[in-house]
Design a protein around this motif. Structure first.
Motif, PDB file in Angstrom:
ATOM      1  N   LYS A 102       0.716  -1.113   0.197  1.00 51.95           N
ATOM      2  CA  LYS A 102       0.059   0.123  -0.087  1.00 51.95           C
ATOM      3  C   LYS A 102       0.961   1.351   0.094  1.00 51.95           C
ATOM      4  CE  LYS A 102      -3.745  -2.188   2.608  1.00 51.95           C
ATOM      5  NZ  LYS A 102      -4.718  -2.097   3.671  1.00 51.95           N
ATOM      6  N   ASP A 103       0.280   2.451  -0.450  1.00 51.74           N
ATOM      7  CA  ASP A 103       1.212   3.506  -0.800  1.00 51.74           C
ATOM      8  C   ASP A 103       1.537   4.316   0.491  1.00 51.74           C
ATOM      9  OD1 ASP A 103       0.955   3.220  -3.342  1.00 51.74           O
ATOM     10  OD2 ASP A 103      -0.310   4.615  -3.858  1.00 51.74           O
ATOM     11  N   ASP A 104       0.530   4.044   1.505  1.00 50.53           N
ATOM     12  CA  ASP A 104       0.930   4.889   2.640  1.00 50.53           C
ATOM     13  C   ASP A 104       1.989   4.113   3.736  1.00 50.53           C
ATOM     14  OD1 ASP A 104      -0.311   2.475   2.877  1.00 50.53           O
ATOM     15  OD2 ASP A 104      -1.613   3.155   5.011  1.00 50.53           O
ATOM     16  N   LYS A 105       2.321   3.002   3.355  1.00 49.69           N
ATOM     17  CA  LYS A 105       3.392   2.499   3.962  1.00 49.69           C
ATOM     18  C   LYS A 105       4.907   2.770   3.373  1.00 49.69           C
ATOM     19  CE  LYS A 105       1.757  -1.399   6.578  1.00 49.69           C
ATOM     20  NZ  LYS A 105       1.979  -2.844   6.796  1.00 49.69           N
ATOM     21  N   LEU A 106       4.907   3.110   1.842  1.00 50.67           N
ATOM     22  CA  LEU A 106       6.262   3.416   1.357  1.00 50.67           C
ATOM     23  C   LEU A 106       6.485   4.846   1.518  1.00 50.67           C
ATOM     24  CD1 LEU A 106       5.066   1.564  -2.090  1.00 50.67           C
ATOM     25  CD2 LEU A 106       6.765   0.769  -0.159  1.00 50.67           C
ATOM     26  N   SER A 107       7.886   5.288   1.541  1.00 55.40           N
ATOM     27  CA  SER A 107       8.385   6.410   1.375  1.00 55.40           C
ATOM     28  C   SER A 107       8.305   7.243   0.348  1.00 55.40           C
ATOM     29  CB  SER A 107       9.736   6.597   1.544  1.00 55.40           C
ATOM     30  OG  SER A 107      10.438   5.970   0.530  1.00 55.40           O
ATOM     31  N   ALA A 108       8.518   8.474  -0.012  1.00 56.18           N
ATOM     32  CA  ALA A 108       8.458   9.262  -1.068  1.00 56.18           C
ATOM     33  C   ALA A 108       9.123   8.587  -2.208  1.00 56.18           C
ATOM     34  CB  ALA A 108       8.931  10.507  -0.989  1.00 56.18           C
ATOM     35  N   ASN A 109      10.328   8.351  -1.939  1.00 56.25           N
ATOM     36  CA  ASN A 109      11.482   7.639  -3.026  1.00 56.25           C
ATOM     37  C   ASN A 109      10.661   6.387  -3.476  1.00 56.25           C
ATOM     38  OD1 ASN A 109      13.704   7.130  -4.404  1.00 56.25           O
ATOM     39  ND2 ASN A 109      14.973   6.533  -2.702  1.00 56.25           N
ATOM     40  N   ALA A 110      10.323   5.429  -2.669  1.00 56.49           N
ATOM     41  CA  ALA A 110       9.723   4.157  -2.996  1.00 56.49           C
ATOM     42  C   ALA A 110       8.539   4.389  -4.078  1.00 56.49           C
ATOM     43  CB  ALA A 110       9.472   3.488  -1.740  1.00 56.49           C
ATOM     44  N   LEU A 111       7.698   5.730  -3.376  1.00 58.11           N
ATOM     45  CA  LEU A 111       6.451   5.800  -4.424  1.00 58.11           C
ATOM     46  C   LEU A 111       6.852   6.234  -5.742  1.00 58.11           C
ATOM     47  CD1 LEU A 111       4.108   7.705  -1.928  1.00 58.11           C
ATOM     48  CD2 LEU A 111       3.634   5.428  -3.140  1.00 58.11           C
ATOM     49  N   LYS A 112       7.758   6.892  -5.731  1.00 56.57           N
ATOM     50  CA  LYS A 112       8.398   7.419  -7.174  1.00 56.57           C
ATOM     51  C   LYS A 112       8.870   6.258  -8.024  1.00 56.57           C
ATOM     52  CE  LYS A 112      12.340  10.273  -8.734  1.00 56.57           C
ATOM     53  NZ  LYS A 112      13.255  11.208  -8.256  1.00 56.57           N
ATOM     54  N   VAL A 113       9.508   5.066  -7.418  1.00 55.69           N
ATOM     55  CA  VAL A 113       9.838   4.013  -8.218  1.00 55.69           C
ATOM     56  C   VAL A 113       8.548   2.905  -8.533  1.00 55.69           C
ATOM     57  CG1 VAL A 113      11.202   1.836  -8.053  1.00 55.69           C
ATOM     58  CG2 VAL A 113      11.867   3.875  -7.044  1.00 55.69           C
ATOM     59  N   LYS A 114       7.641   3.027  -7.637  1.00 59.21           N
ATOM     60  CA  LYS A 114       6.221   2.352  -7.885  1.00 59.21           C
ATOM     61  C   LYS A 114       5.766   2.869  -9.264  1.00 59.21           C
ATOM     62  CE  LYS A 114       2.234   0.279  -5.561  1.00 59.21           C
ATOM     63  NZ  LYS A 114       1.698   0.591  -4.150  1.00 59.21           N
ATOM     64  N   ARG A 115       5.611   4.306  -9.171  1.00 58.94           N
ATOM     65  CA  ARG A 115       4.914   4.925 -10.219  1.00 58.94           C
ATOM     66  C   ARG A 115       5.802   4.511 -11.743  1.00 58.94           C
ATOM     67  NH1 ARG A 115       4.053   9.139  -6.523  1.00 58.94           N
ATOM     68  NH2 ARG A 115       5.877  10.221  -7.104  1.00 58.94           N
ATOM     69  N   GLU A 116       7.066   4.846 -11.475  1.00 60.59           N
ATOM     70  CA  GLU A 116       7.824   4.373 -12.766  1.00 60.59           C
ATOM     71  C   GLU A 116       7.313   2.750 -13.329  1.00 60.59           C
ATOM     72  OE1 GLU A 116      11.846   5.271 -12.835  1.00 60.59           O
ATOM     73  OE2 GLU A 116      11.642   6.790 -11.518  1.00 60.59           O
ATOM     74  N   LEU A 117       7.277   2.098 -12.278  1.00 65.90           N
ATOM     75  CA  LEU A 117       7.077   0.808 -12.643  1.00 65.90           C
ATOM     76  C   LEU A 117       5.366   0.443 -13.301  1.00 65.90           C
ATOM     77  CD1 LEU A 117       8.166  -1.464  -9.452  1.00 65.90           C
ATOM     78  CD2 LEU A 117       8.840  -1.750 -11.975  1.00 65.90           C
TER      79      LEU A 117
END
Length: 98
Positions: A73-88
């Motif tokens: 879930k997005d609320d557990k991830l940091s801003a850096n990890a969310l950025k990578v998730k969006r790229e994926l």
């Protein structure tokens, strides 16, 4: 820099030191954070994260960084990890369109 795992959201916990005489004093339990470089197979890139050892084992158990980010879930991830998730997600959408 805060003591929070970038992939699992695991942070500090509070508790007590308990002496033999059962005296209780406040203390803090910090997660075992490590600076690691994880490789994304779909993006063919490496990313640096500050991850707890528990989180590192969890990522490896779930099939790598890509699978972990897409399932978490997005609320557990940091801003850096969310950025990578969006790229994926963007790369997956482009692969479907092609």
């Amino acid at each position: 820099m805060s003591r929070i795992c970038e992939l699992t959201g695991k942070g500090r916990q509070t508790g007590h030191n308990v002496s033999h005489a059962n005296n209780k004093t406040k203390r803090v339990f910090l997660p075992n954070l490590q600076n690691v470089t994880l490789i994304s197979e779909k993006l063919d890139r490496s990313f640096k994260f500050r991850v707890s050892t528990h989180g590192l084992r969890s990522v490896e158990h779930n099939g790598g960084l890509d699978n972990w980010l897409l399932k978490t879930k997005d609320d557990k991830l940091s801003a850096n990890a969310l950025k990578v998730k969006r790229e994926l997600k963007k790369a997956a959408a482009e692969a479907e369109a092609a």
